[in-house]
Design a protein around this motif. Structure first.
Motif, PDB file in Angstrom:
ATOM      1  N   LEU A 144     -23.921  32.510  16.928  1.00  0.00           N
ATOM      2  CA  LEU A 144     -24.792  33.452  17.622  1.00  0.00           C
ATOM      3  C   LEU A 144     -26.066  32.782  18.117  1.00  0.00           C
ATOM      4  CD1 LEU A 144     -24.324  36.479  15.205  1.00  0.00           C
ATOM      5  CD2 LEU A 144     -23.487  36.336  17.553  1.00  0.00           C
ATOM      6  N   ASP A 145     -26.635  31.901  17.303  1.00  0.00           N
ATOM      7  CA  ASP A 145     -27.848  31.191  17.712  1.00  0.00           C
ATOM      8  C   ASP A 145     -27.578  30.321  18.939  1.00  0.00           C
ATOM      9  OD1 ASP A 145     -29.350  32.294  15.696  1.00  0.00           O
ATOM     10  OD2 ASP A 145     -29.169  30.584  14.344  1.00  0.00           O
ATOM     11  N   GLN A 146     -26.450  29.626  18.939  1.00  0.00           N
ATOM     12  CA  GLN A 146     -26.111  28.734  20.042  1.00  0.00           C
ATOM     13  C   GLN A 146     -25.733  29.529  21.292  1.00  0.00           C
ATOM     14  OE1 GLN A 146     -26.265  25.260  19.869  1.00  0.00           O
ATOM     15  NE2 GLN A 146     -25.930  25.339  22.067  1.00  0.00           N
ATOM     16  N   LEU A 147     -25.025  30.658  21.102  1.00  0.00           N
ATOM     17  CA  LEU A 147     -24.595  31.471  22.235  1.00  0.00           C
ATOM     18  C   LEU A 147     -25.760  32.189  22.900  1.00  0.00           C
ATOM     19  CD1 LEU A 147     -22.118  32.541  23.826  1.00  0.00           C
ATOM     20  CD2 LEU A 147     -21.958  34.385  22.131  1.00  0.00           C
ATOM     21  N   GLY A 148     -26.709  32.656  22.087  1.00  0.00           N
ATOM     22  CA  GLY A 148     -27.883  33.323  22.635  1.00  0.00           C
ATOM     23  C   GLY A 148     -27.661  34.767  23.038  1.00  0.00           C
ATOM     24  N   GLU A 149     -26.544  35.343  22.631  1.00  0.00           N
ATOM     25  CA  GLU A 149     -26.246  36.748  22.891  1.00  0.00           C
ATOM     26  C   GLU A 149     -25.222  37.208  21.861  1.00  0.00           C
ATOM     27  OE1 GLU A 149     -22.601  36.763  26.061  1.00  0.00           O
ATOM     28  OE2 GLU A 149     -24.594  36.441  26.897  1.00  0.00           O
ATOM     29  N   PRO A 150     -24.983  38.524  21.753  1.00  0.00           N
ATOM     30  CA  PRO A 150     -24.029  38.989  20.747  1.00  0.00           C
ATOM     31  C   PRO A 150     -22.597  38.553  21.051  1.00  0.00           C
ATOM     32  CG  PRO A 150     -25.466  40.773  21.468  1.00  0.00           C
ATOM     33  CD  PRO A 150     -25.675  39.641  22.416  1.00  0.00           C
ATOM     34  N   LEU A 151     -21.787  38.540  20.013  1.00  0.00           N
ATOM     35  CA  LEU A 151     -20.349  38.373  20.142  1.00  0.00           C
ATOM     36  C   LEU A 151     -19.700  39.749  20.059  1.00  0.00           C
ATOM     37  CD1 LEU A 151     -19.403  35.321  17.880  1.00  0.00           C
ATOM     38  CD2 LEU A 151     -18.704  35.618  20.261  1.00  0.00           C
ATOM     39  N   MET A 152     -18.895  40.086  21.042  1.00  0.00           N
ATOM     40  CA  MET A 152     -18.107  41.305  20.951  1.00  0.00           C
ATOM     41  C   MET A 152     -16.970  41.044  19.976  1.00  0.00           C
ATOM     42  SD  MET A 152     -16.206  43.402  23.987  1.00  0.00           S
ATOM     43  CE  MET A 152     -15.032  42.085  24.315  1.00  0.00           C
ATOM     44  N   SER A 153     -16.890  41.822  18.909  1.00  0.00           N
ATOM     45  CA  SER A 153     -16.012  41.457  17.800  1.00  0.00           C
ATOM     46  C   SER A 153     -15.219  42.635  17.264  1.00  0.00           C
ATOM     47  CB  SER A 153     -16.845  40.868  16.654  1.00  0.00           C
ATOM     48  OG  SER A 153     -17.485  39.678  17.061  1.00  0.00           O
ATOM     49  N   SER A 154     -14.156  42.271  16.528  1.00  0.00           N
ATOM     50  CA  SER A 154     -13.355  43.237  15.803  1.00  0.00           C
ATOM     51  C   SER A 154     -12.750  42.529  14.598  1.00  0.00           C
ATOM     52  CB  SER A 154     -12.238  43.793  16.701  1.00  0.00           C
ATOM     53  OG  SER A 154     -11.478  44.775  16.016  1.00  0.00           O
ATOM     54  N   THR A 155     -12.754  43.189  13.451  1.00  0.00           N
ATOM     55  CA  THR A 155     -12.163  42.618  12.248  1.00  0.00           C
ATOM     56  C   THR A 155     -10.703  42.256  12.507  1.00  0.00           C
ATOM     57  OG1 THR A 155     -13.595  44.005  10.881  1.00  0.00           O
ATOM     58  CG2 THR A 155     -11.687  43.008   9.797  1.00  0.00           C
ATOM     59  N   LEU A 156     -10.281  41.093  12.019  1.00  0.00           N
ATOM     60  CA  LEU A 156      -8.911  40.634  12.261  1.00  0.00           C
ATOM     61  C   LEU A 156      -7.949  41.274  11.260  1.00  0.00           C
ATOM     62  CD1 LEU A 156      -6.793  39.066  13.676  1.00  0.00           C
ATOM     63  CD2 LEU A 156      -7.548  36.980  12.520  1.00  0.00           C
ATOM     64  N   ILE A 157      -7.570  42.511  11.590  1.00  0.00           N
ATOM     65  CA  ILE A 157      -6.539  43.223  10.838  1.00  0.00           C
ATOM     66  C   ILE A 157      -5.349  43.393  11.773  1.00  0.00           C
ATOM     67  CG2 ILE A 157      -5.931  45.302   9.556  1.00  0.00           C
ATOM     68  CD1 ILE A 157      -8.900  45.773   9.052  1.00  0.00           C
ATOM     69  N   LEU A 158      -4.230  42.782  11.438  1.00  0.00           N
ATOM     70  CA  LEU A 158      -3.063  42.832  12.304  1.00  0.00           C
ATOM     71  C   LEU A 158      -2.305  44.140  12.138  1.00  0.00           C
ATOM     72  CD1 LEU A 158      -1.806  39.151  11.877  1.00  0.00           C
ATOM     73  CD2 LEU A 158      -3.042  40.135  13.829  1.00  0.00           C
ATOM     74  N   PRO A 159      -1.581  44.573  13.167  1.00  0.00           N
ATOM     75  CA  PRO A 159      -0.824  45.826  13.082  1.00  0.00           C
ATOM     76  C   PRO A 159       0.105  45.846  11.872  1.00  0.00           C
ATOM     77  CG  PRO A 159      -0.828  45.003  15.338  1.00  0.00           C
ATOM     78  CD  PRO A 159      -1.439  43.927  14.493  1.00  0.00           C
ATOM     79  N   GLY A 160       0.123  46.991  11.184  1.00  0.00           N
ATOM     80  CA  GLY A 160       0.980  47.139  10.023  1.00  0.00           C
ATOM     81  C   GLY A 160       0.371  46.645   8.722  1.00  0.00           C
ATOM     82  N   ARG A 161      -0.823  46.063   8.812  1.00  0.00           N
ATOM     83  CA  ARG A 161      -1.499  45.561   7.618  1.00  0.00           C
ATOM     84  C   ARG A 161      -2.745  46.380   7.341  1.00  0.00           C
ATOM     85  NH1 ARG A 161      -0.358  40.147   5.927  1.00  0.00           N
ATOM     86  NH2 ARG A 161       1.424  39.279   7.061  1.00  0.00           N
ATOM     87  N   GLU A 162      -3.093  46.501   6.062  1.00  0.00           N
ATOM     88  CA  GLU A 162      -4.273  47.276   5.690  1.00  0.00           C
ATOM     89  C   GLU A 162      -5.506  46.403   5.502  1.00  0.00           C
ATOM     90  OE1 GLU A 162      -3.483  49.662   2.283  1.00  0.00           O
ATOM     91  OE2 GLU A 162      -1.895  50.820   3.241  1.00  0.00           O
ATOM     92  N   LEU A 163      -5.293  45.124   5.176  1.00  0.00           N
ATOM     93  CA  LEU A 163      -6.411  44.233   4.890  1.00  0.00           C
ATOM     94  C   LEU A 163      -6.510  43.129   5.941  1.00  0.00           C
ATOM     95  CD1 LEU A 163      -5.964  43.837   1.020  1.00  0.00           C
ATOM     96  CD2 LEU A 163      -7.631  45.270   2.213  1.00  0.00           C
TER      97      LEU A 163
END
Length: 207
Positions: free
Chosen positions: A133-152
């Protein structure tokens, strides 16, 4: 075929961070470690990156994407924060908390919840995330890496590479960073509601 960087989880190598940010700026989709779990991320203006995240996670358009921010000052650019919300944000950031707030006009419409015009915001407490984030200088658009069919969320960078090597541009191995998603807190009109109890949740904090 995705690239694979092993970045030290405490002292991130600046050369690799710079290369990762160059990939993000070139509309690359990356997997990176946070203080709760691994996440998918791209830069805010990358519309194709957002659609790629939707496909990987099989998400509909009601999903709240999260903007990973460097600090509180960056949050105020993208979300409307009243005084009581600010005090809570200040006490819990950086940390494993996602806050659902009303979006400002700086947030592209496609990132907002289509009905409520909200956006997820968080400030991660992880050296690799913060270095990006410091190097990019702006936010990262993100989403937790939970794959379909998985709970965690996924926890092993090598397994992630095997599964997603044709779907992402870079996997960052920051070693194990946990498998519990963030605690999600909705803040609106001075009220607070815990939407998901995750890492960092404590009954005493949210009475």
């Amino acid at each position: 075929m995705s690239q694979f960087f092993q970045i030290h989880p405490v002292n991130p190598q600046s050369r690799l961070i710079q290369q990762a940010v160059e990939i993000i700026r070139a509309d690359g989709l990356v997997v990176y470690p946070t203080d709760s779990s691994y996440a998918l991320g791209c830069h805010v203006g990358d519309k194709t990156g957002m659609e790629r995240i939707r496909r990987i996670r099989n998400l509909d358009n009601r999903h709240n994407f999260t903007l990973m921010c460097r600090d509180l000052s960056e949050i105020s650019t993208y979300a409307k924060v009243d005084n009581s919300s600010y005090r809570l944000l200040k006490s819990l950031t950086p940390g494993p908390y996602t806050f659902i707030l009303k979006a400002t006009h700086e947030v592209p419409r496609r990132l907002q919840n289509p009905k409520r015009k909200t956006i997820g915001i968080r400030v991660p407490d992880h050296p690799v995330s913060q270095a990006l984030l410091d190097q990019l200088g702006e936010p990262l658009m993100s989403s937790t890496l939970i794959l379909p069919g998985r709970e965690l969320p996924e926890t092993d960078a090598h397994d992630i590479r095997d599964r997603l090597e044709h779907d992402v541009d870079l996997v960052i191995d920051g070693e194990s960073c946990g498998l519990e998603p963030t605690t999600v807190i909705e803040l609106e009109d001075g009220s607070m509601q815990v939407l998901r109890k995750g890492r960092g949740y404590d009954d005493a904090l949210f009475k």
